[in-house]
Design an enzyme around this catalytic site. Structure first.
Site, PDB file in Angstrom:
ATOM      1  N   ASP A 274      98.164  23.926 -11.811  1.00 41.07           N
ATOM      2  CA  ASP A 274      96.729  23.997 -12.061  1.00 41.07           C
ATOM      3  C   ASP A 274      96.341  25.471 -11.918  1.00 41.07           C
ATOM      4  OD1 ASP A 274      94.071  23.409 -12.565  1.00 41.07           O
ATOM      5  OD2 ASP A 274      93.967  21.750 -11.134  1.00 41.07           O
ATOM      6  N   TRP A 275      95.178  25.822 -12.407  1.00 39.40           N
ATOM      7  CA  TRP A 275      94.785  27.219 -12.511  1.00 39.40           C
ATOM      8  C   TRP A 275      94.597  27.829 -11.112  1.00 39.40           C
ATOM      9  CZ3 TRP A 275      96.364  25.194 -16.496  1.00 39.40           C
ATOM     10  CH2 TRP A 275      96.278  25.760 -17.764  1.00 39.40           C
TER      11      TRP A 275
END
Ligand SMILES: *[C@@H]1O[C@H](CO)[C@@H](O)[C@H](O)[C@H]1NC(C)=O
Ligand SMILES: *[C@@H]1O[C@H](CO)[C@@H](O)[C@H](O)[C@H]1NC(C)=O
Ligand SMILES: *[C@@H]1O[C@H](CO)[C@@H](O)[C@H](O)[C@H]1NC(C)=O
Ligand SMILES: *[C@@H]1O[C@H](CO)[C@@H](O)[C@H](O)[C@H]1NC(C)=O
Ligand SMILES: *[C@@H]1O[C@H](CO)[C@@H](O)[C@H](O)[C@H]1NC(C)=O
Ligand SMILES: *[C@@H]1O[C@H](CO)[C@@H](O)[C@H](O)[C@H]1NC(C)=O
Ligand SMILES: *[C@@H]1O[C@H](CO)[C@@H](O)[C@H](O)[C@H]1NC(C)=O
Ligand SMILES: *[C@@H]1O[C@H](CO)[C@@H](O)[C@H](O)[C@H]1NC(C)=O
Ligand SMILES: *[C@@H]1O[C@H](CO)[C@@H](O)[C@H](O)[C@H]1NC(C)=O
Ligand SMILES: *[C@@H]1O[C@H](CO)[C@@H](O)[C@H](O)[C@H]1NC(C)=O
Length: 877
Positions: A274-275
Site C-alpha cells: 500500500d502507498w
C-alpha cells in the site's frame, strides 16, 4: 468407500525442512513464519504460459532494469497513482497503477459504479461478474495496467469501519464470491486486478501502525478466506496493508506473505505495498514484497529516497539480498502482465491517456507533475463509459434491500396522487456531485463514500430528479422539503401526502479525511445530518411514510422498524451514478427488489461485539486483539443470542417464495477417479535469470543521463562509499541462512494450487430444493444455504451457498447448490490444515439467517483421514 493414497506420508515428512519456525506451536498460536520467500512457479489457468514469457523477458534484463520493475518512480512524479520504472532499451513503458474501487479515480468520461457492499447485496454472481468486466474495461481504456481493487480488507469486523462499503460483506463466503467474480470479470478484459488490503486492515483509526493480534484459525476461517477466492480466480496482484499483524508490518510479514499467501494459497502474481506501507529494504524483500509503491514511501532518509530503487540494486550487489529474490519479483510482475495485461482480444495495451494530477476538465499539464516538467496534452478525455449506465442502473435496483413493506402492500406504487420528497439525501449537492475532491464533504444525495475509492461522477441522478420525472409521467403532484433541519417544513410537506418519502444517509471513508469529526470510521451508528429526527417528524404526521437510506453499513433503526406510520424501509446503500433511477425502478415495481442485507442490523451498537478502537493508551504503538475470533456480525448475534432488527440475508420482494423438497446427495456425480490427485509437495530450487554485471558502469546512471528530479531510479549512487560493489553479487546469497536459501521448498499440505489444495474445492454434497413463487407477480428469490459445522466453537450456522433465482408467478424452479470440502471444514492449527470434524452437521435453506425454511442433517462422509489434504477427496461409492 474411501481411497487412501501414499502422498500423505510425503506431506508430513517435509515440514521440518522448509525453514518453518514455530511449526509445533500450540493450537491457536499466532504467526508461523516462513523463509525463504516462495518463488513463483507458474501452474495451471494460464500461469505456465505466462511464466514462460516472463522468464524469457526477465532473462534479457540487467539488474537495474529488473529493479526498475519492482519500484515505483515516486508519489505524483509520473501520470498514474503509481508507476513502475520503464525499460526503454526494450521499449517497455512503465506500468500504470490506478485507484479506485467504484470508478477510475482522478479522470473524466468514466462511470461511477455501485459500491462493493451493494454488489454483495445483490447476491448475484452474474451481476458481480458483469460489474467486474465493465469496470475492468474502463481501467483498460484509460491505459491502466493494474486496477487497485477489489477490496475484502476490511472484511467488516466492526460495523462502523470506514472502508467497509468498499468491500463486500462481513461474511467471508459472500465476500469470497464477490472477490472471485470481480477479479475474473476485471481480468477478462485485460486489466490486472489487485486484491486488497492484505490483511486485517479492519479500521481506519491507527491504521498505519496498529498491531493486530489474531489466532491462526480466525485468520483462515474469516479474513484469509476471501483472499483465497481471489487467488483461485487468478488475481495478478495483492496489496499488503498498513497495519501490523502479530508484531510485524503487513508488508514485511513472513507469515502472511510467505507462508499464507505465497505457499499455502500458492499465489503466483506479485505483492505490492500500500502507498507508504513499506518500512524496510531487506526485511520487506525477504518476507515477500515484490513491488514498492509509490516508490518513495517512507524512506526519504537514505541517499536513494526509497527503500528500494537504487537501494535494492545495492543490496543485491553487496550480497544481502540474493539475486534470485529480485529475479522472482520481476518474474512475478511480468507473469501477471503476460497472463492478464499484455494483450486483450489481440489488442496491445493502450497508452496511458490521462493524468491523475490535473483536474479532469484540463487537457494540458505536466507529464511529470511534481517536477512540473514536460507540459503537453496529458488528459485526452478518452470516453470509456460505453453503455455501463444501464448496468449500473440495473445493479443499483437489484442491490436495493426492501427491509420493511407493511402488510406487503406499501410498495410497489401505482400512480399515487400526491407525494412528498423530504431530506437533503434526495437532492443534488450544491456545486454538483464532484464539488469535493475524493468526495470529502457531506452534502446532497450520497452515492459513494470518501477517500481513494471514489472517482468523479459523469453525472449523478438524484432521487428527487428521478421521482419527479416519474411523477410527471403519472400526473402525480409533488411537495418537497429539502432541508434536514427545518422539521416544520418537513411536516408541512408530509401532511396529507399519499406517500411521504423521507431520505437519510450515513457516510464514511478513508482515514486521511475527516468529515464532521468522523476520521474515516463512523463515530456512531446513527444517521447523519439530523436524519433520525427528520424521519420521526415525517412519520408523526403521515401514515404512509417510506424511508430510504443511503448508508455505508448498518444504522440503528429499530424505532423505524416498529413505527406504525413507517410503511416501508429501503436500504439503497451506495448506488453510483444512476442512484435515483435505480430507486424509482424498485419503488414502482419495474424491477422486483432482490437485494438482501449483506450485514446485520442491530438494535444497539453494543450488539455487534467488536468495535472500532478510537483511542489507545499507547498511541505510538497501538495494539488490538481480535479476541472475538470468528464471531463477528451474524455469527456474533447468534452466539450472544441477540435478536436483530433485520438479520443478515433479509430482504423482501413483491411476491412470496416457498422452498420445498430438500434433497442431500453426497458426492453426486463425482467420479471416484478424481480421488488421489496430489498437489506437488516440493518446488524446484530458485532460479536466476540472465547474469548480473557487477561493474560500476553497469549499475550507475549511464553517462549523460538526465535525471528528472525527484524521480526514484534503480541505479546506485556513485557518491556512496562503494568499495564493496566490485565483489561478486551473490545469486543465492548465504544458503545456510533460511531467509536467503534457494533450495527446493516444501509445499504446505493445505497448498498446491492457487487458492489452496485443489481437493478443498471438490464437491462433497449437492443440495437440491424447489423454489415456488406463490404470489401473482414475477420475482427473484435469493435462497441462502447455511451449514452448521457442529460444536461450541463454531457459529450456529455459516453461509455456504446462495443463488438469485427468478421465478414467474405461480411457477416452481429446481435449484442445486454444491458444498465443497472447504465449506464443511475447520482450520486445524496443529495440523496446519483444513479438517472435517466428526460432529454431526446440518444444512439449512433460508430466506435469511433467521428465516429458515428447510433443514436436514448431512450424512457422514467417508472422507480421507481428517486433515490430510495431499490427495483429493474420495467419495462414497
Ligand atoms: C532476449 O534477447 C534475445 C537476444 O537478444 C532476443 O532474441 C529475444 O527476443 C529477447 N527476448 C525477449 C523476451 O525480449
Ligand atoms: C527506469 O525507469 C525510468 C523511468 O521510467 C527510466 O527513465 C530509466 O531509464 C529506467 N532505467 C533503466 C535502467 O531502464
Ligand atoms: C547493502 O546495501 C543495503 C542497501 O543500501 C544496505 O541497507 C546494507 O546495509 C548494505 N549491507 C552491507 C553489508 O553493505
Ligand atoms: C475546471 O473545473 C474547475 C472546478 O473543478 C473550475 O473551477 C474550472 O474553471 C474548470 N476549468 C475549465 C477549463 O473548464
Ligand atoms: C395526465 O393528465 C392529463 C390531463 O389531465 C391526461 O391527458 C393524461 O392522460 C394523464 N396521464 C396519465 C398517465 O394519467
Ligand atoms: C453520529 O454521527 C453523525 C455524523 O457525525 C452525527 O450527525 C450524529 O449526530 C451522531 N449521533 C449521535 C447520537 O451523536
Ligand atoms: C401516525 O400518523 C397519524 C396521522 O395520520 C398521527 O396522528 C399519529 O400520531 C402518527 N403515529 C405516530 C406513532 O406518530
Ligand atoms: C414438492 O413439495 C410439494 C409440497 O410439499 C409437493 O406438493 C410436491 O409434490 C413435491 N414435489 C416433489 C417432486 O416431490
Ligand atoms: C570507504 O570504505 C573504505 C573501505 O571499507 C574505508 O576504508 C573508507 O574509510 C570509507 N570511506 C568513507 C568516506 O567512508
Ligand atoms: C550464513 O547464515 C547463517 C545463519 O543466519 C549465519 O550463521 C552465518 O554466519 C552466515 N554466513 C555468512 C558467511 O554470512
Amino acid at each position: 468407500m474411501a481411497r487412501a493414497t501414499t502422498a500423505i506420508l510425503a506431506a508430513v515428512a517435509i515440514l521440518g525442512n522448509a525453514g518453518l519456525t514455530n511449526a509445533q506451536a500450540p493450537a491457536g498460536a499466532p504467526a508461523l513464519s516462513l523463509f525463504p520467500s516462495p518463488w513463483g512457479q507458474g501452474g495451471g489457468d494460464g500461469w505456465d504460459a505466462a511464466y514462460e514469457k516472463a522468464r524469457a523477458f526477465v532473462s534479457n534484463l540487467t539488474l537495474v532494469e529488473k529493479v526498475n520493475l519492482t519500484t515505483g518512480t515516486g508519489w505524483e512524479f509520473d501520470r498514474c497513482i503509481g508507476n513502475t520504472g520503464s525499460i526503454p532499451r526494450l521499449g517497455f513503458r512503465s506500468m500504470c497503477l490506478q485507484d479506485g474501487t467504484v470508478a477510475v479515480r482522478y479522470t473524466d468520461k468514466n462511470s461511477v459504479f455501485p459500491a462493493g457492499m451493494n454488489m454483495a447485496a445483490t447476491f448475484s454472481r452474474s451481476l458481480m461478474r458483469r460489474r467486474g468486466e465493465a469496470m475492468g474495461s474502463e481501467f483498460r481504456g484509460k491505459g491502466i495496467d493494474v486496477a487497485l481493487g477489489p477490496v475484502t480488507g476490511p472484511l467488516g469486523r466492526v460495523p462502523a469501519g470506514g472502508r467497509n462499503w468498499e468491500g463486500f460483506s462481513p461474511d467471508p463466503y459472500l465476500s469470497g464470491v464477490g472477490m472471485f467474480e470481480t477479479v475474473t470479470g476485471m481480468q477478462s478484459v485485460g486489466v490486472i486486478a489487485t486484491a486488497k488490503h492484505y490483511i486485517l486492515n479492519e479500521q481506519e483509526h491507527f491504521r498505519n501502525n496498529v498491531d493486530v493480534t489474531i489466532d491462526d484459525r480466525t485468520m483462515h476461517e474469516l479474513y484469509l478466506w476471501p483472499f483465497a477466492d481471489a487467488v483461485r480466480a487468478g488475481v495478478g496482484a495483492v496489496m499488503c496493508s498498513y497495519n501490523k499483524i502479530n508484531g510485524n508490518y503487513s508488508c514485511e510479514n513472513s507469515w502472511t506473505l510467505n507462508y499464507l499467501l505465497k505457499n499455502e494459497l500458492n499465489f503466483q502474481g506479485f505483492v505490492m505495498s500500500d502507498w507508504g506501507a513499506q518500512h524496510s529494504t531487506l526485511e520487506s524483500a525477504l518476507a515477500g514484497l515484490d513491488m514498492a509503491m509509490p516508490g518513495d514511501g517512507g524512506a526519504r532518509g537514505n541517499v536513494y529516497g526509497a527503500f528500494w530503487g537504487g537501494a535494492l540494486t545495492e543490496a543485491v550487489l553487496n550480497g544481502t539480498i540474493p539475486a534470485w529474490r529480485v529475479d522472482d519479483m520481476a518474474v512475478r510482475i511480468m507473469a501477471a502482465y503476460y497472463k492478464i495485461g499484455a494483450l486483450s482480444g489481440n489488442k496491445p495495451r493502450p497508452d496511458v491517456n490521462f493524468s491523475a494530477w490535473v483536474k479532469p476538465n484540463v487537457t494540458v499539464g505536466p507529464v511529470y507533475f511534481r517536477a512540473n516538467a514536460s507540459i503537453e496534452p496529458v488528459n485526452l478525455h478518452v470516453d470509456v463509459q460505453a453503455d455501463h449506465g444501464a448496468l449500473i442502473r440495473e445493479i443499483g435496483a437489484k442491490s436495493t434491500v426492501l427491509l420493511k413493506n407493511k402488510n406487503n402492500k406499501a410498495l410497489p406504487l401505482h400512480k399515487p396522487g400526491h407525494i412528498a420528497i423530504i431530506g437533503e439525501d434526495a437532492q443534488d449537492a450544491p456545486g454538483g456531485p464532484n464539488a469535493c475532491e475524493d468526495n470529502k464533504c457531506y452534502r446532497g444525495t450520497l452515492a459513494m463514500g470518501y477517500g481513494s475509492g471514489p472517482g468523479y461522477f459523469p453525472y449523478l441522478v438524484a432521487p428527487a430528479t428521478a421521482l419527479k420525472k416519474r411523477a410527471a409521467a403519472d400526473n402525480t403532484t409533488v411537495a418537497e422539503a429539502p432541508s434536514n433541519w427545518d422539521l416544520d417544513a418537513a411536516r408541512t410537506a408530509a401532511t396529507g401526502a399519499d406517500v411521504a418519502f423521507v431520505f437519510a444517509s450515513a457516510d464514511s471513508g478513508e482515514g486521511y479525511i475527516t468529515i464532521d469529526g468522523n476520521t474515516g470510521d463512523r463515530n456512531n451508528l446513527t444517521l447523519w445530518g439530523n436524519g433520525d429526527a427528520l424521519i420521526q417528524a415525517v412519520a408523526s404526521v403521515n401514515p404512509n411514510t417510506i424511508v430510504v437510506l443511503h448508508t455505508v453499513g448498518p444504522v440503528l433503526i429499530d424505532y423505524a422498524a416498529k413505527h406504525e406510520n413507517i410503511t416501508a424501509i429501503l436500504w439503497a446503500g451506495l448506488q453510483g451514478q444512476e442512484s435515483g433511477n435505480s430507486l424509482v425502478d424498485v419503488l414502482y415495481g419495474d424491477i422486483a427488489p432482490q437485494g438482501r442485507s449483506p450485514f446485520t442490523w442491530g438494535q444497539n451498537i453494543s450488539d455487534y461485539g467488536a468495535q472500532v478502537m478510537y483511542t489507545s493508551p499507547t498511541p505510538l504503538a497501538p495494539a488490538q486483539n481480535f479476541s472475538e475470533g470468528v464471531f463477528i456480525d451474524y455469527r456474533y448475534f447468534q452466539h450472544a443470542h441477540t435478536s436483530s432488527v433485520y438479520p443478515f440475508g433479509h430482504g423482501l420482494t413483491y411476491t412470496q417464495f416457498d422452498f420445498e423438497n430438500l434433497t442431500v446427495h453426497p458426492c453426486k456425480g463425482q467420479a471416484a477417479s478424481t480421488a488421489a490427485v496430489p498437489s506437488k509437495s516440493w518446488t524446484a530450487a530458485a532460479q536466476t535469470y540472465g547474469t548480473v554485471n557487477s561493474s560500476m558502469s553497469a549499475n550507475v546512471d549511464p553517462s549523460g543521463f538526465q535525471r528528472i528530479k525527484p524521480f526514484i531510479y534503480p541505479w546506485i549512487i556513485r557518491a556512496a562509499n562503494a568499495t564493496w560493489l566490485f565483489t561478486a553479487p551473490k545469486a543465492f546469497a548465504n544458503t545456510t541462512d533460511p531467509r536467503t536459501n534457494n533450495s527446493a521448498q516444501a509445499v504446505l499440505p493445505a497448498g498446491g494450487a492457487p487458492g489452496g489444495n485443489p481437493g478443498l474445492y471438490d464437491t462433497v454434497y449437492t443440495i437440491g430444493f424447489d423454489v415456488r413463487n406463490r404470489g401473482n407477480v414475477n420475482g427473484t428469490a435469493v435462497p441462502q444455504l447455511y451449514v452448521q459445522l457442529g460444536g461450541k466453537d463454531n457459529p450456529w450456522g455459516v453461509l455456504r451457498g446462495f443463488d438469485d433465482v427468478s421465478v414467474a408467478a405461480g411457477d416452481r424452479v429446481h435449484v442445486e447448490m454444491n458444498l465443497t470440502r472447504r465449506d464443511i471444514s475447520n482450520w486445524d492449527t496443529e495440523k496446519q490444515n483444513w479438517v472435517v470434524n466428526n460432529l454431526q452437521k446440518y444444512v439449512f435453506i433460508g430466506r435469511s439467517v433467521v428465516d429458515i425454511a428447510l433443514n436436514s442433517s448431512l450424512p457422514a462422509l467417508s472422507l480421507q483421514s481428517a486433515g490430510v489434504m495431499q490427495q483429493r477427496l474420495a467419495c462414497l461409492e
